[in-house]
Design a protein around this motif. Structure first.
Motif, PDB file in Angstrom:
ATOM      1  N   UNK A  77      -6.808  -0.570  -0.523  1.00  0.00           N
ATOM      2  CA  UNK A  77      -8.076  -1.168  -0.938  1.00  0.00           C
ATOM      3  C   UNK A  77      -8.113  -1.496  -2.421  1.00  0.00           C
ATOM      4  N   UNK A  78      -7.348  -0.786  -3.246  1.00  0.00           N
ATOM      5  CA  UNK A  78      -7.438  -0.999  -4.686  1.00  0.00           C
ATOM      6  C   UNK A  78      -6.087  -1.299  -5.338  1.00  0.00           C
ATOM      7  N   UNK A  79      -5.018  -0.653  -4.912  1.00  0.00           N
ATOM      8  CA  UNK A  79      -3.721  -0.898  -5.550  1.00  0.00           C
ATOM      9  C   UNK A  79      -3.158  -2.250  -5.128  1.00  0.00           C
ATOM     10  N   UNK A  80      -3.224  -2.549  -3.813  1.00  0.00           N
ATOM     11  CA  UNK A  80      -2.718  -3.834  -3.328  1.00  0.00           C
ATOM     12  C   UNK A  80      -3.429  -5.030  -3.947  1.00  0.00           C
ATOM     13  N   UNK A  81      -4.769  -5.087  -3.903  1.00  0.00           N
ATOM     14  CA  UNK A  81      -5.465  -6.202  -4.561  1.00  0.00           C
ATOM     15  C   UNK A  81      -5.225  -6.263  -6.059  1.00  0.00           C
ATOM     16  N   UNK A  82      -4.980  -5.103  -6.710  1.00  0.00           N
ATOM     17  CA  UNK A  82      -4.699  -5.124  -8.145  1.00  0.00           C
ATOM     18  C   UNK A  82      -3.396  -5.853  -8.443  1.00  0.00           C
ATOM     19  N   UNK A  83      -2.415  -5.770  -7.521  1.00  0.00           N
ATOM     20  CA  UNK A  83      -1.157  -6.488  -7.704  1.00  0.00           C
ATOM     21  C   UNK A  83      -1.357  -8.000  -7.614  1.00  0.00           C
ATOM     22  N   UNK A  84      -2.256  -8.439  -6.734  1.00  0.00           N
ATOM     23  CA  UNK A  84      -2.419  -9.881  -6.513  1.00  0.00           C
ATOM     24  C   UNK A  84      -3.513 -10.507  -7.370  1.00  0.00           C
ATOM     25  N   UNK A  85      -4.387  -9.693  -7.970  1.00  0.00           N
ATOM     26  CA  UNK A  85      -5.513 -10.256  -8.733  1.00  0.00           C
ATOM     27  C   UNK A  85      -5.046 -11.077  -9.931  1.00  0.00           C
ATOM     28  N   UNK A  86      -3.901 -10.718 -10.503  1.00  0.00           N
ATOM     29  CA  UNK A  86      -3.393 -11.477 -11.639  1.00  0.00           C
ATOM     30  C   UNK A  86      -2.150 -12.269 -11.322  1.00  0.00           C
ATOM     31  N   UNK A  87      -1.849 -12.463 -10.057  1.00  0.00           N
ATOM     32  CA  UNK A  87      -0.599 -13.122  -9.678  1.00  0.00           C
ATOM     33  C   UNK A  87      -0.578 -14.590 -10.094  1.00  0.00           C
ATOM     34  N   UNK A 159      -2.864  -6.518   4.135  1.00  0.00           N
ATOM     35  CA  UNK A 159      -2.628  -7.966   4.053  1.00  0.00           C
ATOM     36  C   UNK A 159      -3.920  -8.703   3.695  1.00  0.00           C
ATOM     37  N   UNK A 160      -5.013  -8.358   4.349  1.00  0.00           N
ATOM     38  CA  UNK A 160      -6.283  -9.049   4.100  1.00  0.00           C
ATOM     39  C   UNK A 160      -6.779  -8.818   2.686  1.00  0.00           C
ATOM     40  N   UNK A 161      -6.753  -7.575   2.229  1.00  0.00           N
ATOM     41  CA  UNK A 161      -7.260  -7.275   0.894  1.00  0.00           C
ATOM     42  C   UNK A 161      -6.362  -7.878  -0.192  1.00  0.00           C
ATOM     43  N   UNK A 162      -5.051  -7.906   0.042  1.00  0.00           N
ATOM     44  CA  UNK A 162      -4.161  -8.541  -0.923  1.00  0.00           C
ATOM     45  C   UNK A 162      -4.420 -10.048  -0.994  1.00  0.00           C
ATOM     46  N   UNK A 163      -4.679 -10.657   0.146  1.00  0.00           N
ATOM     47  CA  UNK A 163      -5.007 -12.090   0.153  1.00  0.00           C
ATOM     48  C   UNK A 163      -6.333 -12.358  -0.545  1.00  0.00           C
ATOM     49  N   UNK A 164      -7.277 -11.445  -0.433  1.00  0.00           N
ATOM     50  CA  UNK A 164      -8.542 -11.617  -1.164  1.00  0.00           C
ATOM     51  C   UNK A 164      -8.298 -11.594  -2.669  1.00  0.00           C
ATOM     52  N   UNK A 165      -7.467 -10.645  -3.138  1.00  0.00           N
ATOM     53  CA  UNK A 165      -7.139 -10.627  -4.554  1.00  0.00           C
ATOM     54  C   UNK A 165      -6.399 -11.877  -4.992  1.00  0.00           C
ATOM     55  N   UNK A 166      -5.529 -12.395  -4.133  1.00  0.00           N
ATOM     56  CA  UNK A 166      -4.798 -13.622  -4.456  1.00  0.00           C
ATOM     57  C   UNK A 166      -5.743 -14.815  -4.515  1.00  0.00           C
ATOM     58  N   UNK A 167      -6.726 -14.861  -3.606  1.00  0.00           N
ATOM     59  CA  UNK A 167      -7.711 -15.943  -3.647  1.00  0.00           C
ATOM     60  C   UNK A 167      -8.543 -15.879  -4.924  1.00  0.00           C
ATOM     61  N   UNK A 168      -8.960 -14.679  -5.334  1.00  0.00           N
ATOM     62  CA  UNK A 168      -9.700 -14.533  -6.588  1.00  0.00           C
ATOM     63  C   UNK A 168      -8.844 -14.978  -7.769  1.00  0.00           C
ATOM     64  N   UNK A 169      -7.546 -14.659  -7.725  1.00  0.00           N
ATOM     65  CA  UNK A 169      -6.659 -15.064  -8.803  1.00  0.00           C
ATOM     66  C   UNK A 169      -6.512 -16.574  -8.874  1.00  0.00           C
ATOM     67  N   UNK A 170      -6.535 -17.244  -7.707  1.00  0.00           N
ATOM     68  CA  UNK A 170      -6.438 -18.709  -7.700  1.00  0.00           C
ATOM     69  C   UNK A 170      -7.749 -19.364  -8.106  1.00  0.00           C
ATOM     70  N   UNK A 171      -8.874 -18.714  -7.792  1.00  0.00           N
ATOM     71  CA  UNK A 171     -10.183 -19.311  -8.072  1.00  0.00           C
ATOM     72  C   UNK A 171     -10.644 -19.084  -9.500  1.00  0.00           C
ATOM     73  N   UNK A 172     -10.197 -17.986 -10.131  1.00  0.00           N
ATOM     74  CA  UNK A 172     -10.640 -17.657 -11.485  1.00  0.00           C
ATOM     75  C   UNK A 172      -9.639 -18.146 -12.518  1.00  0.00           C
ATOM     76  N   UNK A 173     -10.150 -18.452 -13.697  1.00  0.00           N
ATOM     77  CA  UNK A 173      -9.287 -18.941 -14.758  1.00  0.00           C
ATOM     78  C   UNK A 173      -8.540 -17.823 -15.477  1.00  0.00           C
ATOM     79  N   UNK A 174      -9.159 -16.653 -15.593  1.00  0.00           N
ATOM     80  CA  UNK A 174      -8.554 -15.554 -16.332  1.00  0.00           C
ATOM     81  C   UNK A 174      -8.268 -14.385 -15.402  1.00  0.00           C
ATOM     82  N   UNK A 175      -7.296 -13.571 -15.803  1.00  0.00           N
ATOM     83  CA  UNK A 175      -6.958 -12.390 -15.011  1.00  0.00           C
ATOM     84  C   UNK A 175      -8.087 -11.369 -15.035  1.00  0.00           C
ATOM     85  N   UNK A 176      -8.777 -11.264 -16.155  1.00  0.00           N
ATOM     86  CA  UNK A 176      -9.892 -10.318 -16.247  1.00  0.00           C
ATOM     87  C   UNK A 176     -10.985 -10.667 -15.252  1.00  0.00           C
ATOM     88  N   UNK A 177     -11.356 -11.948 -15.191  1.00  0.00           N
ATOM     89  CA  UNK A 177     -12.397 -12.359 -14.240  1.00  0.00           C
ATOM     90  C   UNK A 177     -11.939 -12.161 -12.807  1.00  0.00           C
TER      91      UNK A 177
END
Length: 298
Positions: A77-87, A159-177
């Motif tokens: 829930x937290x480590x996987x999405x953290x890997x993809x949030x800034x991908x 898989x689902x939570x990692x894809x959510x983090x990846x989608x946020x990374x694609x939709x946001x301009x910065x890694x922090x956001x």
């Protein structure tokens, strides 16, 4: 499958992540912490077993299994999405995103590579904890079906939570956001949805308690199905409710429940969870690919 495994983005990311001592040290510390939790839970149950009339030792396997499962829930829930949030947003900040998109690599392969590189390490952390979970078989009280179902649910959620983090990374301009949006969404999914479900159940019971007739058969049926669908949107609720139904109904895929004079056929929460999250994962994957393609075309 060969196209997925030979993805150049995934190969580059995995080589960078697995080289050096960092990956081995993290894996070792994770297993040491997990072993400490297992030993702590085991000592609690064995200590209670010395009390006359206490039956806690019979459920030591369940307690051990639940403790490791809680760690896995936190992991996916937290480590996987953290890997993809800034991908993807990290590539923009390093000014390497435009170089990647000017190559012949399609948007689908780019997204798949980022996803594989993040999930590979998460899956490794989940899989190495299975031998520790197997200790619960020695203590009794755990079946192979429960272990397999729990691990399948955990992997689908990863898989689902990692894809959510990846989608946020694609939709946001910065890694922090992207990171803030990812963790806010995960906190809402894990803790917000149970609060909303509890508030809805309280309103339902309070509303019909004030009436003389009470809810009709149709309302009760819809409320039962809505409750199961709502529970299937939450990972901890799915695991807890599925385990309770395993024990009470001795069911694996579906069971029947008496509601007044009628009997309802209800699927097990874990089957609904897999269906809903598979659909959500497919939508997030397609939305991420469209987002990447739209940015590159612009």
């Amino acid at each position: 499958m060969s196209a997925w495994l030979s993805n150049p983005v995934a190969v580059k990311e995995l080589r960078g992540r697995m080289r050096g001592r960092r990956a081995v040290v993290v894996l070792t510390l994770y297993l040491l912490a997990l072993s400490g939790i297992v030993a702590f839970v085991y000592l609690i149950y064995t200590g209670n077993a010395t009390i006359p009339g206490n039956t806690a030792a019979r459920t030591a396997g369940k307690g051990l299994f639940a403790a490791i499962l809680a760690v896995q829930v936190f992991l996916v829930a937290f480590i996987g999405p953290a890997f993809t949030a800034g991908a993807i947003s990290g590539e923009r900040e390093r000014q390497t995103y435009d170089l990647l998109r000017t190559t012949l690599l399609p948007a689908e392969a780019f997204v798949r590579g980022k996803l594989i590189s993040a999930l590979s390490y998460v899956f490794l952390l989940v899989l190495v904890s299975i031998p520790l979970q197997s200790i619960a078989f020695l203590l009794g009280g755990l079946s192979a079906v429960e272990l397999v179902v729990a691990e399948v649910v955990i992997l689908v959620a990863a898989v689902t939570y990692a894809l959510y983090g990846l989608w946020c990374s694609a939709a946001m301009r910065s890694t922090l956001a992207a990171t803030v949006a990812t963790f806010a969404g995960m906190l809402f999914v894990l803790f917000g949805t149970p609060l909303i479900g509890g508030a809805a159940a309280l309103f339902y019971s309070t509303w019909f308690a004030a009436t003389a007739t009470g809810p009709g058969p149709l309302i009760e049926t819809l409320a039962a199905y809505a409750g199961f669908i709502g529970a299937a949107t939450n990972l901890p609720a799915t695991l807890i409710l599925s385990e309770a139904l395993f024990l009470e109904e001795n069911a694996v895929f579906a069971f029947t429940m008496s509601l007044g004079s009628a009997r309802l056929w209800l699927p097990m929460p874990w089957t609904l969870f897999i269906l809903l999250h598979a659909l959500a994962a497919l939508w997030l994957y397609r939305a991420t690919v469209r987002r990447v393609r739209r940015v590159s075309d612009a």
